[in-house]
Design a protein around this motif. Structure first.
Motif, mmCIF file in Angstrom:
data_model
loop_
_atom_site.group_PDB
_atom_site.id
_atom_site.type_symbol
_atom_site.label_atom_id
_atom_site.label_comp_id
_atom_site.label_asym_id
_atom_site.label_seq_id
_atom_site.Cartn_x
_atom_site.Cartn_y
_atom_site.Cartn_z
ATOM 1 N N ILE A 175 39.605 39.200 33.020
ATOM 2 C CA ILE A 175 38.573 38.179 33.251
ATOM 3 C C ILE A 175 37.847 38.439 34.567
ATOM 4 N N THR A 176 38.590 38.880 35.575
ATOM 5 C CA THR A 176 38.033 39.051 36.919
ATOM 6 C C THR A 176 37.173 40.301 37.041
ATOM 7 N N THR A 177 37.598 41.386 36.406
ATOM 8 C CA THR A 177 36.950 42.683 36.648
ATOM 9 C C THR A 177 35.964 43.099 35.572
ATOM 10 N N ARG A 178 35.984 42.420 34.438
ATOM 11 C CA ARG A 178 35.083 42.839 33.363
ATOM 12 C C ARG A 178 34.243 41.677 32.877
ATOM 13 N N GLU A 179 33.036 42.003 32.473
ATOM 14 C CA GLU A 179 32.200 41.002 31.829
ATOM 15 C C GLU A 179 32.311 41.208 30.328
ATOM 16 N N SER A 180 32.999 40.304 29.669
ATOM 17 C CA SER A 180 33.213 40.436 28.234
ATOM 18 C C SER A 180 32.998 39.091 27.572
ATOM 19 N N ALA A 181 32.146 39.060 26.559
ATOM 20 C CA ALA A 181 31.888 37.817 25.841
ATOM 21 C C ALA A 181 33.147 37.272 25.193
ATOM 22 N N LYS A 182 34.091 38.169 24.917
ATOM 23 C CA LYS A 182 35.320 37.771 24.243
ATOM 24 C C LYS A 182 36.119 36.774 25.063
ATOM 25 N N ILE B 37 58.873 36.855 28.790
ATOM 26 C CA ILE B 37 58.633 37.988 29.710
ATOM 27 C C ILE B 37 57.237 38.551 29.494
ATOM 28 N N ASN B 38 56.883 38.769 28.244
ATOM 29 C CA ASN B 38 55.565 39.325 27.937
ATOM 30 C C ASN B 38 54.449 38.347 28.285
ATOM 31 N N HIS B 39 54.724 37.058 28.145
ATOM 32 C CA HIS B 39 53.712 36.046 28.470
ATOM 33 C C HIS B 39 53.282 36.164 29.930
ATOM 34 N N PHE B 40 54.239 36.329 30.813
ATOM 35 C CA PHE B 40 53.917 36.455 32.234
ATOM 36 C C PHE B 40 53.119 37.733 32.506
ATOM 37 N N GLU B 41 53.633 38.864 32.029
ATOM 38 C CA GLU B 41 52.996 40.148 32.320
ATOM 39 C C GLU B 41 51.608 40.248 31.683
ATOM 40 N N LEU B 42 51.489 39.801 30.442
ATOM 41 C CA LEU B 42 50.202 39.886 29.749
ATOM 42 C C LEU B 42 49.193 38.896 30.319
ATOM 43 N N SER B 43 49.665 37.757 30.818
ATOM 44 C CA SER B 43 48.755 36.784 31.437
ATOM 45 C C SER B 43 48.135 37.370 32.704
ATOM 46 N N LEU B 44 48.917 38.119 33.472
ATOM 47 C CA LEU B 44 48.370 38.780 34.668
ATOM 48 C C LEU B 44 47.313 39.804 34.284
ATOM 49 N N LYS B 45 47.564 40.521 33.188
ATOM 50 C CA LYS B 45 46.557 41.476 32.708
ATOM 51 C C LYS B 45 45.302 40.751 32.245
ATOM 52 N N LEU B 46 45.489 39.593 31.620
ATOM 53 C CA LEU B 46 44.337 38.808 31.169
ATOM 54 C C LEU B 46 43.507 38.341 32.363
ATOM 55 N N ILE B 47 44.166 37.879 33.427
ATOM 56 C CA ILE B 47 43.450 37.464 34.639
ATOM 57 C C ILE B 47 42.645 38.615 35.199
ATOM 58 N N ASN B 48 43.263 39.797 35.245
ATOM 59 C CA ASN B 48 42.570 40.983 35.757
ATOM 60 C C ASN B 48 41.357 41.325 34.898
ATOM 61 N N ASP C 35 45.544 34.199 24.275
ATOM 62 C CA ASP C 35 44.606 35.323 24.353
ATOM 63 C C ASP C 35 45.249 36.545 24.999
ATOM 64 N N ALA C 36 46.242 36.314 25.834
ATOM 65 C CA ALA C 36 46.896 37.437 26.507
ATOM 66 C C ALA C 36 47.614 38.344 25.519
ATOM 67 N N PHE C 37 48.049 37.792 24.395
ATOM 68 C CA PHE C 37 48.821 38.573 23.416
ATOM 69 C C PHE C 37 47.926 39.384 22.466
ATOM 70 N N VAL C 38 46.619 39.186 22.554
ATOM 71 C CA VAL C 38 45.692 40.001 21.745
ATOM 72 C C VAL C 38 44.684 40.681 22.657
ATOM 73 N N LEU C 39 45.092 40.866 23.899
ATOM 74 C CA LEU C 39 44.195 41.422 24.914
ATOM 75 C C LEU C 39 43.724 42.819 24.556
ATOM 76 N N LEU C 40 44.612 43.630 24.000
ATOM 77 C CA LEU C 40 44.285 45.028 23.695
ATOM 78 C C LEU C 40 44.256 45.248 22.195
ATOM 79 N N SER C 41 43.538 44.387 21.489
ATOM 80 C CA SER C 41 43.633 44.410 20.035
ATOM 81 C C SER C 41 42.536 45.224 19.349
#
Length: 354
Positions: A120-127, A107-118, A155-161
């Motif tokens: 990647i799309t909206t922010r410029e981050s070297a990470k 469940i978290n994989h799906f939701e966090l992957s969508l956040k990861l896509i967002n 990477d989605a599981f450490v998105l807000l680390s």
């Protein structure tokens, strides 16, 4: 999971220890009282060092403090992320089908992957420059259409680390369906470092128990925002307890994930020994087996009554008091194997599926 990453953490932490030791040696040298019998060149070098130290002492102390705090926090964030991602990568190698992965992780994989896509799309981050939204979507799709060849967007599981205070690390573990606070209670080395029994620890607020981690994060944040207070800057010797606690704390985090991975192995790639005959000297396990080929250096998984998991290599195999490097069993037979102590009668044992 890769035990080498734990060794890498220890090596990098030791580099900081050696750096601080070097600083102390320099400080000791500047405090040396020059005497008449000292060599002229040594006197000149010492006088030059002492003169520089007098003018630079305060700024030097501040710089050393900043470098140490940033380096220590960097290790915490780096390796918590590495170990979470390693754990998830390891699951895809052990759990054969995606639908067999823990439901909460899915469940978290799906939701966090969508956040990861967002992100990647909206922010410029070297990470996140090493991944694209297309790669994230592809992995999600494979989990559905090709579940036996799935990969997790780790990477989605450490998105807000960022700003990894203890409670934040606990939240990251919740996404893995793991109660980190409960897991840390099982770690004897960390409990010894705290100086309390597990029963006493369980009654104390976690912000108090893991205050050195939270304080380290706060100090790093102050440095990052240029708001550190000179009055609260710690000396090299005052940082030693932080280093020692960080080492035990991070090792306990790795151990929690490593044991959980072994648990998954016991479910998916090992089989339970159904009939244990007896345990001798806390190191010899006698049990019944059939239709199985067992070898020295095969692994044995041990599950304790407290729910902890360990792996030990098989050291010897015996049948009818004769030793074998490898033994093929066709019909039900009682054999014995030895491992490093200690094993106990109230434990459950697993051997690899063959």
């Amino acid at each position: 999971m890769n035990i080498q990453s734990l060794e890498n953490f220890k090596r990098e932490l030791n580099q900081i220890k050696e750096y601080l030791k070097h600083i102390q040696y320099v400080n000791d040298l500047t405090a040396y009282a020059i005497i008449d019998t000292d060599n002229g060149q040594i006197k000149e070098l010492l006088n030059r060092l002492k003169e520089h130290d007098r003018g630079f002492r305060t700024d030097k102390r501040i710089f050393e403090y900043k470098a140490s705090i940033i380096s220590l926090y960097g290790l915490l964030e780096k390796y918590v992320e590495i170990w979470i991602k390693e754990y998830l990568d390891s699951l895809s190698k052990v759990v054969p089908e995606y639908n067999q992965v823990d439901e909460k992780i899915r469940i978290n994989h799906f939701e966090l992957s969508l956040k990861l896509i967002n992100t990647i799309t909206t922010r410029e981050s070297a990470k996140y420059q090493h991944i694209t939204k297309e790669e994230v979507l592809k992995k999600l799709n494979e989990c559905i259409v090709n579940p036996s060849e799935y990969q997790i967007n780790t990477d989605a599981f450490v998105l807000l680390s960022g700003n990894l205070k203890h409670n934040k690390i606990v939240d990251l573990f919740k996404d893995l369906n793991l109660d980190l606070n409960n897991e840390l209670l099982k770690n004897e080395e960390l409990n010894n470092e705290i100086g309390l029994t597990p029963e006493r620890i369980s009654t104390i607020g976690k912000d108090i128990l893991y205050n050195k981690i939270n304080d380290l994060v706060e100090r790093r944040n102050q440095i990052a925002h240029g708001s550190e207070n000179v009055e609260t800057i710690k000396s090299i010797s005052e940082l030693e307890p932080y280093i020692q606690f960080l080492e035990k704390y991070c090792q306990a985090i790795f151990q929690a994930l490593f044991e959980q991975f072994i648990k998954q192995e016991s479910i998916h790639t090992f089989q339970k020994i159904e009939k244990v005959i007896k345990i001798f000297k806390n190191e010899i396990l006698a049990f019944e087996i059939e239709k199985y080929t067992i070898k020295v250096k095969d692994m044995l998984i041990i599950e304790t009554k407290e729910g902890r998991f360990y792996k030990k290599p098989i050291l010897t195999i015996q049948l009818d008091n004769q030793s074998y490097p490898e033994l093929a069993i066709i019909e039900k037979t009682n054999i014995s194997i030895s491992v490093e102590p200690k094993i106990k009668p109230n434990q459950t044992f697993y051997i690899i599926k063959k």
